[in-house]
Design an enzyme around this catalytic site. Structure first.
Site, PDB file in Angstrom:
ATOM      1  N   ARG A  27       0.835  -1.216   0.000  1.00 48.71           N
ATOM      2  CA  ARG A  27       0.000   0.000   0.000  1.00 48.71           C
ATOM      3  C   ARG A  27       0.868   1.264   0.000  1.00 48.71           C
ATOM      4  O   ARG A  27       0.366   2.367  -0.118  1.00 48.71           O
ATOM      5  CB  ARG A  27      -0.926   0.004   1.216  1.00 48.71           C
ATOM      6  CG  ARG A  27      -1.936  -1.122   1.229  1.00 48.71           C
ATOM      7  CD  ARG A  27      -2.531  -1.307   2.614  1.00 48.71           C
ATOM      8  NE  ARG A  27      -3.379  -0.193   3.022  1.00 48.71           N
ATOM      9  CZ  ARG A  27      -4.682  -0.121   2.748  1.00 48.71           C
ATOM     10  NH1 ARG A  27      -5.246  -1.085   2.046  1.00 48.71           N
ATOM     11  NH2 ARG A  27      -5.411   0.893   3.145  1.00 48.71           N
ATOM     12  N   TRP A  75       1.309   6.334   5.388  1.00 50.52           N
ATOM     13  CA  TRP A  75       1.488   7.053   4.125  1.00 50.52           C
ATOM     14  C   TRP A  75       1.139   8.497   4.466  1.00 50.52           C
ATOM     15  O   TRP A  75      -0.032   8.828   4.680  1.00 50.52           O
ATOM     16  CB  TRP A  75       0.553   6.475   3.066  1.00 50.52           C
ATOM     17  CG  TRP A  75       0.455   7.302   1.832  1.00 50.52           C
ATOM     18  CD1 TRP A  75      -0.446   8.292   1.564  1.00 50.52           C
ATOM     19  CD2 TRP A  75       1.304   7.249   0.687  1.00 50.52           C
ATOM     20  NE1 TRP A  75      -0.218   8.844   0.338  1.00 50.52           N
ATOM     21  CE2 TRP A  75       0.850   8.229  -0.232  1.00 50.52           C
ATOM     22  CE3 TRP A  75       2.391   6.480   0.337  1.00 50.52           C
ATOM     23  CZ2 TRP A  75       1.458   8.443  -1.470  1.00 50.52           C
ATOM     24  CZ3 TRP A  75       2.993   6.695  -0.895  1.00 50.52           C
ATOM     25  CH2 TRP A  75       2.531   7.658  -1.773  1.00 50.52           C
ATOM     26  N   GLY A 102      -6.826   7.275   6.952  1.00 48.82           N
ATOM     27  CA  GLY A 102      -7.864   8.184   6.468  1.00 48.82           C
ATOM     28  C   GLY A 102      -7.433   9.620   6.682  1.00 48.82           C
ATOM     29  O   GLY A 102      -6.269   9.908   6.940  1.00 48.82           O
ATOM     30  N   GLU A 481      -4.304  12.549 -22.733  1.00 48.11           N
ATOM     31  CA  GLU A 481      -4.168  11.561 -21.649  1.00 48.11           C
ATOM     32  C   GLU A 481      -4.691  10.204 -22.104  1.00 48.11           C
ATOM     33  O   GLU A 481      -4.092   9.173 -21.827  1.00 48.11           O
ATOM     34  CB  GLU A 481      -4.896  12.047 -20.397  1.00 48.11           C
ATOM     35  CG  GLU A 481      -4.854  11.082 -19.224  1.00 48.11           C
ATOM     36  CD  GLU A 481      -3.440  10.695 -18.793  1.00 48.11           C
ATOM     37  OE1 GLU A 481      -2.464  11.331 -19.220  1.00 48.11           O
ATOM     38  OE2 GLU A 481      -3.318   9.700 -18.055  1.00 48.11           O
ATOM     39  N   HIS A 504      -4.359  19.047 -41.391  1.00 46.63           N
ATOM     40  CA  HIS A 504      -3.074  19.649 -41.789  1.00 46.63           C
ATOM     41  C   HIS A 504      -1.979  18.592 -41.877  1.00 46.63           C
ATOM     42  O   HIS A 504      -0.831  18.846 -41.537  1.00 46.63           O
ATOM     43  CB  HIS A 504      -2.703  20.739 -40.776  1.00 46.63           C
ATOM     44  CG  HIS A 504      -3.686  21.844 -40.749  1.00 46.63           C
ATOM     45  ND1 HIS A 504      -3.710  22.858 -41.686  1.00 46.63           N
ATOM     46  CD2 HIS A 504      -4.758  22.058 -39.947  1.00 46.63           C
ATOM     47  CE1 HIS A 504      -4.728  23.671 -41.436  1.00 46.63           C
ATOM     48  NE2 HIS A 504      -5.382  23.213 -40.390  1.00 46.63           N
TER      49      HIS A 504
END
Ligand code: AGP
Length: 608
Positions: A27, A75, A102, A481, A504
């Site tokens: 994770r 994290w 969280g 993207e 073009h």
């Protein structure tokens, strides 16, 4: 995301906690810690860096005796990676320890109130607020204290908690962050995710929002937010450990695509308070924002594509000039930067060499810099004057999805903020923007739920040699993207083109059956893009159109249509990208490509 574990039973807890945390390493994390009740005290040991540092510190848990405890891999979202910010967090008297996954959105307000009441904080985290709140409301009954804080904390949480006065128990509660309970033969466990418990049990309970679990070594009880006991059924997990790390998804990329409703919500919600946009980390008041005469956006790859979207949104909404540069170009073109301009560097990893060098070039020239970054404490986050985090959590797949859509959210918020400060929008328009932004997570969820149709269509193109993506305005930005997603994971050549530019030269490449994805979400440009589509189909192209729900006219000009829900014209990229992500993913899977680790690519390009 952070990872939490807990154990109570007949075995020594520390080795079980360390083992469980090792199963959650995928994770992503920057520090770790465990808390174990040793019969007298709650012992806590934390370490920055890899889990093995913590294991070495505790001799694989041997220095922390005790049969109940909680553990955490962090994290960082609030507060840089450090020993002080690592979990578990204590209350002041060290009689309560907490681990959390969280974002506590109202932690600053709660922290201020607690400090006014004399509570002293040891960390910069939002989590420590929970430890002191529990201390404030604990009068002998842990469940009562937990229900009390549930009514006061806003945001997302999965909490593991131990109380010194209740050594035979561990407690868990969740809202919007995942949490499971495992019922083992010689003890019970809590964890953020299934992999952490599979070694001990396959019999798990999935805790629902605002449910509390109370574990002893033999029993598990569940309570609702009113403290009333509830009954829950268990599930037998039949995944293998590898599948379990991906939450049952075949690839991290698919798992991360399906996390987007939550990661968009996590990036958005903490910055909308009482109907206003609050971006404290920007560190600019309205006057300073008005003083910005031009914005330069600098990035690489998908982050650059997010920057192209931002140009259309900022210029359209806030009427401020925006120049977008590839970082690898910006750093060598001796850019002309003035001190009343702002350079925004967008980066998921915060370590991309070209983007970091571009940031340093901007700072060398004395211009204000802002990072839009996903990894807390990364180089770009640390070196930019200001940083606005995208709370997408760790992104494992090389091809970005959730970090990209979180970058779009950060840009939209900034654009509305700038438009407001520059008097370019009415309050009614801002209200409409916020309403549309807050609907995006559910709309993304709806688009993800109809993956079968995209999967079926994708299977027809696994042998494709060339695929083109075209659009006008903001639809051109998303075409960039969409094209990159396809080529980087399926190895099929693809190009994105401004739809008006095709004739073009590039249109000479169109042959019978060439697939062209046309993104057509901008009402004022429909007719122009439709005429480009007709030019393409008349030369044999097969045109897939991605357009707004209700625009059935387009079925006359397209061979296949995917509809996206209605949203504000500035925000359509957040929805149009979903079918394009799914299309690329299923083409790559159909070709048997290594979707999570495509050939030649790295997750973070830390070299030139
Ligand atoms: C996107 O799918 C690619 N992995 C790549 O283009 C990436 O966006 C680019 O390397 C920039 O990375 P960063 O956002 O970490 O700076």
């Amino acid at each position: 995301m952070c990872g939490i574990v807990g154990y109570i039973g007949e075995s020594q807890a520390a080795p079980v906690l360390l083992d469980g945390l090792s199963k959650l390493e995928y994770r992503g994390y920057d520090s770790a810690g465990i808390a174990v009740y040793d019969g007298e005290q709650i012992q806590v040991q934390k370490a920055v860096g890899r889990l093995k540092v913590l294991s070495e510190l505790t001799h694989d848990g041997a220095t922390m005796p005790g049969c109940s405890g909680i553990g955490h891999t962090r994290w960082a979202t609030h507060g840089a990676p450090s020993g002080a910010n690592a979990h578990p967090h204590y209350n002041q008297s060290e009689t309560i320890a907490v681990v959390h996954n969280g974002i506590i959105e109202n932690y600053l307000k709660l922290r201020k109130r607690l400090e006014e009441k004399g509570y002293q904080f040891r960390s910069d985290t939002d989590t420590e607020v929970v430890a002191h709140l529990l201390d404030r409301y604990y009068k002998g009954d842990p469940v009562e204290a937990i229900t009390k804080i549930m009514h006061r904390v806003e945001g997302s949480y999965a909490l593991g908690i131990i109380f010194k006065e209740h050594p035979g128990h561990i407690y868990a509660v969740r809202k919007d962050s995942p949490l499971i309970v495992g019922h083992g033969k010689d003890g019970n466990l809590i964890a953020s995710d299934v992999p952490a418990v599979l070694k001990y049990t396959r019999n798990v309970y999935f805790i629902q929002n605002e449910e509390i679990a109370v574990l002893t070594g033999e029993t598990i009880a569940f309570y609702n937010v009113d403290g009333e006991e509830i009954q829950k059924g268990s599930t037998t997990i039949d995944w293998d450990i590898n599948a379990a790390e991906k939450g049952g998804y075949e690839h991290f990329m698919l798992k991360e695509m399906y996390e987007q409703p939550q990661t968009v919500r996590d990036t958005l919600s903490p910055r909308i308070k009482d109907g206003s946009i609050v971006i404290e980390e920007l560190g600019m008041d309205e006057e300073e924002i008005r003083g910005i005469r031009k914005i330069h956006i600098v990035a690489c790859g998908s982050a650059y594509h997010a920057g192209v979207t931002a140009k259309y949104v900022f210029e359209g909404m806030a009427r401020i000039p925006v120049e977008v540069d590839l970082a690898s170009e910006f750093r060598y073109r001796n850019p002309i930067l003035m001190d009343d301009e702002l350079v925004i560097v967008i980066s998921q990893s915060g370590e991309t060499a070209d983007s970091l060098a571009a940031l340093r070039e901007a700072k060398r020239k004395g211009v204000k810099t802002l990072g839009i970054v996903n990894v807390v404490g990364s180089s770009i986050a640390r070196e930019a004057d200001r940083v606005m985090y995208t709370w997408a959590g760790p992104e494992i797949a090389v091809a970005t999805t959730k970090a990209y859509t979180a970058q779009l959210i950060a840009e939209y918020l900034l654009a509305v903020k700038f438009a407001q400060a520059r008097g370019e929008v009415t309050e009614a328009e801002v209200e409409g923007y916020l309403k549309d932004l807050q609907r995006l997570p559910d709309q993304i969820e709806m688009l993800l739920s109809n993956k079968e149709r995209i999967q079926h269509f994708a299977n027809r193109y696994i042998a494709a040699k060339d695929v083109f993506f075209v659009g006008r305005g903001i639809d051109y930005a998303i075409s960039l993207e969409g094209s990159l997603k396809l080529k980087e994971i399926s190895y099929i050549h693809s190009e994105a083109y401004a739809a008006g530019e095709l004739k073009h030269g590039t249109i000479s490449l169109i042959e019978e059956g060439t697939l062209v994805a046309a993104v057509v979400t901008q009402e004022n440009l429909y007719k122009k893009t439709v005429s480009n589509m007709v030019e393409l189909t008349s030369r044999g192209a097969f045109v897939l159109a991605v357009t707004n729900a209700g625009n059935r006219e387009i079925e006359k000009a397209a061979d296949y249509v995917v509809y996206i829900p209605q949203t504000n014209k500035y925000f359509t990229n957040s929805l149009a990208i979903i079918p394009l992500q799914l299309f690329s993913y299923y083409v790559a899977v159909g070709k048997g490509c290594d979707v999570d680790k495509p050939r030649n690519l790295a997750k973070s390009v830390t070299v030139e």
